[in-house]
Design a protein around this motif. Structure first.
Motif, short mmCIF file in Angstrom:
data_model
loop_
_atom_site.label_atom_id
_atom_site.label_comp_id
_atom_site.label_asym_id
_atom_site.label_seq_id
_atom_site.Cartn_x
_atom_site.Cartn_y
_atom_site.Cartn_z
N GLU A 185 0.86 -1.18 0.00
CA GLU A 185 0.00 0.00 0.00
C GLU A 185 0.90 1.23 0.00
N GLY A 186 0.31 2.39 -0.32
CA GLY A 186 1.01 3.66 -0.14
C GLY A 186 1.38 3.84 1.33
N GLU A 187 2.40 4.67 1.58
CA GLU A 187 2.98 4.74 2.93
C GLU A 187 1.94 5.05 4.01
N GLY A 188 1.13 6.10 3.81
CA GLY A 188 0.17 6.48 4.85
C GLY A 188 -0.84 5.40 5.13
N ARG A 189 -1.41 4.82 4.07
CA ARG A 189 -2.40 3.75 4.23
C ARG A 189 -1.75 2.52 4.88
N ALA A 190 -0.54 2.19 4.44
CA ALA A 190 0.14 1.02 4.99
C ALA A 190 0.36 1.18 6.50
N GLN A 191 0.80 2.37 6.91
CA GLN A 191 1.02 2.60 8.34
C GLN A 191 -0.28 2.45 9.12
N ARG A 192 -1.40 2.95 8.56
CA ARG A 192 -2.68 2.84 9.25
C ARG A 192 -3.14 1.39 9.34
N PHE A 193 -3.03 0.64 8.23
CA PHE A 193 -3.43 -0.77 8.26
C PHE A 193 -2.56 -1.57 9.23
N HIS A 194 -1.27 -1.29 9.21
CA HIS A 194 -0.33 -2.01 10.07
C HIS A 194 -0.69 -1.83 11.54
N ALA A 195 -1.26 -0.68 11.90
CA ALA A 195 -1.56 -0.37 13.30
C ALA A 195 -2.96 -0.81 13.73
N LEU A 196 -3.76 -1.39 12.83
CA LEU A 196 -5.14 -1.75 13.18
C LEU A 196 -5.20 -2.85 14.24
N PRO A 197 -6.25 -2.86 15.06
CA PRO A 197 -6.48 -4.00 15.96
C PRO A 197 -6.68 -5.28 15.14
N ASP A 198 -6.39 -6.43 15.73
CA ASP A 198 -6.42 -7.70 15.01
C ASP A 198 -7.75 -7.94 14.29
#
Length: 405
Positions: A241-254
């Motif tokens: 993903e693009g950087e901003g979206r990737a960081q947000r997805f990476h931080a999501l609860p399980d």
């Protein structure tokens, strides 16, 4: 791991990652005198906290790992890939995304498309194999200062001794110090994307099917993994993903992360998705060295090239370097020829670089072709996918190339 018996070697490999250590084992199996150096202690590389990845091992790579003695030392069974599903479309898209299916009929008779091996399992197998060969010495942790002469390489070790070799192999990864020392130029291709790597457990079995789903924001892959007692059905996820979206997805609860993964799985129904273990995130880029060789020096693996993970071929290209270089060095060893000669190194570059550059160009083109939502490009992709699906001979040609056979 630190053993040393000799002061002169046929070659010295700088870097004990999968490529450098596998080359050491493959050559030592033929009696070549090898010194393998790494700045990290090898047992530390076995720690599962250091690596959440899994590798897709092509059939040609598997055969080479077997010849090196590594494949039989894997602590767990590798997961064969029996089918591959390629899809092009958006998450939640209706109608279903266009798909391309590679089934058992597309693979050479009786063979799998590849094998999924956890990075830690491959590391454990390599470390076991390194101890098997008398002609192989391992210094880790240690550092070498390399001086190149017309007929040999001198290596002054941080541990205090100086040894010589006919050839040095740079296998230290993308930031290779030996490549920089040799002043070999490097071209980088940024993708402005981040990769998310994770392992998931799922309710239903994957049946050895791998999925590659091309999405406008970046490719998503689900790769079948061997099960465990706790999680009988598991897969590895590689998601760009693009950087901003990737960081947000990476931080999501399980729970939400699992729902986002499920939304990207095309028509696959594996039931409930449960993320397990640690997630990883890293920037995606490609790069290539202007030359794979210097005087008494060969580059291998990521020191020579790095590609987009869109096709899962990064380690396999490194293993193709190992296959080519090992064949030439074993031939020179048997014929008592100079293993660091200019002629041998030129043959190595000629055998590997054009194919590697073609793979880099292909993965770069795939990323650019599939990584956008332009209607004209989507129509061209649909025509291409439908065309390949209609021609079995074309599918089999793709498969044999990817399998390295």
């Amino acid at each position: 791991m630190s053993t040393m018996k000799k002061t002169h070697y046929d070659l010295c490999i700088n870097g004990a990652g999968p490529v450098g250590a596998t080359l050491a084992c493959r050559l030592a199996a033929e009696g070549v005198r090898v010194l393998l150096i790494d700045h990290s202690a090898l047992p530390g590389m076995e720690d599962p906290a250091l690596d959440g990845r899994a590798y897709a091992i092509a059939e040609g790579s598997r055969r080479m790992l077997a010849d090196a003695g590594i494949w039989d030392n894997l602590p767990n069974v590798a997961q064969p890939i029996h089918e591959i599903l390629v899809a092009d479309g958006r998450p939640h898209e209706a109608p279903s995304p266009l798909t391309l299916h590679f089934g058992p009929e597309d693979a050479p008779e009786g063979q799998s498309f590849g094998w999924m091996v956890e990075a830690r399992d491959l590391r454990l197998a390599i470390n076991r194999t390194l101890k098997q060969y008398d002609s192989l010495d391992v210094l880790a942790p240690d550092l070498g200062s390399f001086t190149f002469h017309p007929d040999h390489v001198s290596i002054r070790l941080a541990s205090g001794r100086t040894v010589t070799a006919k050839l040095a192999v740079a296998a230290e990864g993308r930031r290779s110090p030996l490549r920089r020392q040799a002043r070999i130029g490097l071209t980088k291709i940024p993708y402005n994307e981040y990769g998310i790597v994770a392992t998931i457990a799922h309710e239903k079995p994957h049946h050895g099917v791998a999925l590659e789903h091309f999405l406008p924001e970046g490719p998503f892959a689900r790769l079948p993994m061997p099960g465990t007692a706790e999680h009988p059905h598991r897969s590895a996820i590689v998601w760009a993903e693009g950087e901003g979206r990737a960081q947000r997805f990476h931080a999501l609860p399980d729970e939400i992360f699992g729902r986002e993964i499920k939304a990207r799985m095309a028509d696959e129904d594996l039931g409930e998705i449960i993320p397990t273990g640690r997630r990883w995130i890293y920037p995606l880029s490609a790069q290539y060295a202007q030359s794979y060789i210097g005087p008494r020096l060969a580059l291998a693996g990521d020191a020579a090239h790095g590609i987009h993970p869109i096709a899962g071929q990064g380690l396999n290209i490194g293993f193709r370097d190992v296959i080519s270089l090992a064949d030439l060095l074993i031939e020179a060893h048997r014929n008592r020829k100079d293993m660091g000669s200019r002629e041998l190194l030129v043959r190595y570059q000629r055998n590997t670089r054009p194919g590697n550059m073609a793979m880099l160009a292909a993965t770069d083109a795939l990323e650019r072709l599939f990584g956008n939502d332009n209607p004209v490009m989507r129509r061209l992709r649909d025509i291409g996918i439908a065309g390949v699906q209609r021609f079995p001979a074309l599918r089999r040609a793709f498969v044999r190339k990817a399998m390295g056979v």
